[in-house]
Design an enzyme around this catalytic site. Sequence first.
Site, PDB file in Angstrom:
ATOM      1  N   ASP A 274       0.874  -1.167   0.000  1.00  0.00           N
ATOM      2  CA  ASP A 274       0.000   0.000   0.000  1.00  0.00           C
ATOM      3  C   ASP A 274       0.914   1.221   0.000  1.00  0.00           C
ATOM      4  O   ASP A 274       2.077   1.155   0.382  1.00  0.00           O
ATOM      5  CB  ASP A 274      -0.945   0.009   1.208  1.00  0.00           C
ATOM      6  N   TRP A 275       0.360   2.340  -0.418  1.00  0.00           N
ATOM      7  CA  TRP A 275       1.134   3.514  -0.838  1.00  0.00           C
ATOM      8  C   TRP A 275       1.919   4.187   0.293  1.00  0.00           C
ATOM      9  O   TRP A 275       1.490   5.149   0.880  1.00  0.00           O
ATOM     10  CB  TRP A 275       0.169   4.480  -1.501  1.00  0.00           C
TER      11      TRP A 275
END
Length: 770
Positions: A274-275
């Site tokens: 995830d970012w």
Amino acid sequence: MKFTFIMLGTILLSAGLTAQIKLTSKNIDAVIKEMTIEEKANILVGYSFGKSYWGLPTNPDPNAGAIVLGAAGNTAKIDRFGIPHTVFADGPAGVHINAERPNDTKKYYCSGFPIGTLLASSWDTDLVYKVGAAMGNETKEYGVDALLGPGMNIMRNPLCGRNFEYYSEDPFVSGLIAAAVVNGIQSNGVGVSAKHFAANNQEGNRTYNNAIVSQRVLRELYLKGFEIMVKKSQPWTIMSSYNYINGVYTQESKDLLTTILRDEWGFKNIVITDWTNTRNTAAQVHAGNDLLAPGNAEQIKQISDGVKNGSIAIADVDRNVKRVLEYIVKTPRFNGYKFSNNPDLKAHAEIIRKAAPEGMVLLKNDGDVLPLDSSKKKVALFGHTSYGLYAGGSGSGDVNKPYVVDLVEGLKNAGIEIDETLTTVYKKYRDYAINEAEAEMGPFSSSSYFPRPRVKEPQMGVFTYTYAAERNEFAIVTVGRSSGEGGDRAFEDFNINSEELDMLKQTYEAFHNKGKKVIVILNVGGVIETAPIQKYSDAILLAWQPGMEAGNSIADVLTGKTSPSGKLTMTWPEALADVPSTKNFPNGFTWRDEMFGKKEEINKLPNLGETKYEEGLNVGYRYFQTEGKKTAYPFGFGMTYTQFEYSGAEIKLKGGIYTATVTVKNTGKRAGREAVQLYVSAPKSKLVKPVYELKAFGKTKELQPGESQKITMTFSNYDLASYDESQQSFITDEGVYTARFAASVADIRQNVDFKAKAQMVKCHDVLKMN
Ligand code: BGC
């Protein structure tokens, strides 16, 4: 400094070296042999927009973000091997890209599909596959290679801000619905990223939260849905979450990303983060986190330096590179697909309009007030959300859609006359009240990236209500809630506030004084309090956030053009305090608190730095049904415009698969569909188990009055197992089980005993609680 490095890297890559081979699906090993360590490092690190995303440092390649504007990120390109950038865009309610591009008059709108919760509430994997296929088509036609969805975390608590993206409190519903979505999207030859793996069950301090949860509960609840989905659909990518599990970041957990995901479940594709760019790169590479997204120059350097100084094994790098290349060669962009930038949004709007009613849940229908008597044409619309429906939630899960049909428009399209005086009042009020609520909220409050502020209902005198009751034949009251990424809902967001209560009560009294009915529409992305609504209504339709055709879909249900056939995929408690996890859940902590707070201080706050999953398996119906605790509406509940009778339930075992069948007959007066649920009670065991658990479900086609259909549902011996930590195994006890064919968890229609053989599936002793 970073910029210098990447420029240098680019020059070296493009100048000094020329490749003899171009990448194909058949020569991946040969390409890896040719790659420099810098190129390998490059391919393991994503390129985001080329500008700051969420304020994170990003790869400063000025051209990297321009491929599909508004997409979340790319993989790296290496020209000398003919490796192009490939593109990830957010989901899961459609493709999240910018609708507008500089110097371009064309609009790049994407369809706003119903939220994940609505899709799951359809209990219809064929329908969900079809919706997924439409989303996948838009993904491909806009030049995107993988959609960042489905979201499939378990709804541990009603207040998780992203519950609207998720499917259920139950892992079988989550897993089976997610598999259908993934198969539908991937049927287009594009990928998905099933997220957020795992235990990302709250938004509060999501990037640093440590979920403290037992191995059994992880295995049976928080991982089980992912396990089912992986085995049934092999997603092209899985997104590792932000949080820690038992003290280890999921992104750095080899136990989670390799031992469980690949060795035990057989996952073959890539894991992307995830970012964030703030984890330990060496640990991520080692764990089998193949692609670091969104990616920055430092991570590339860390990987190549790490290999050179021996802190990162080249074997780990090569393994991850191989998987990323295997991903890339599957993508449309690699294969030169000529996307149209012109998906058929009209056709998809039709799919959306028809799909939404299948997941809308009729919670109450006293005196069969719905569908509306066709003579009833004049309606008074209360509730500011009636004049601006929420089609979906906010954050990355939002979509830049061409329009949202609001309720006024939807009802008018259905030939219903709206009280124009009220409409004028509400529209004026909304302009003012939304501004006021945004001003109160402070910076960024008008950004559609964040949840819409909760707008107070207008306080109107008794005269407004009585006059409306005189002029109109019935009333609709809409109660709305908005939530989204980066924050959880506050406790008060669950409750009906005094202004809403006043509106509900006054409408009900005024209309009932005239012998007229009140219909309440819930336009929400998550569970709310319903006792006052139950009291002051004749019918309640839980419309969820139904996508861009919202008003039309709702009108179709109200007028009986389609029958609602959704059922709840989560328990609706009477009070928030009834839910065991509430005592270990943050109260409305949002991105705003995170942005303006100090990390070290936030980490010390209860349920933010660390969240103890003390309730164990007592999530949703596993708790309420086992304890006999009253609910507002039980898991699996939903009415239709007709009734169904169940008969002839049977279970047969063949080739290790149990096939459960039951005949469902429409005994009512109208056509409708029934979602059938199969719960199983286990024999007495050494482990304490919920009274029964869902193992399968099915849905009838539309049955005409008097018509019957045999529904077939399957499950395996392994599906009956519980996780025994003392043996680190999924154990199916030998003995007599009871299959319960049910209309809801609290409405068992037929019971059939069957025998199961003992089975032990050995797992690894990993993800231990400290
Ligand atoms: C979200 C993900 C999303 C990613 C890219 C993150 O903040 O948690 O769900 O896919 O951003 O936009």
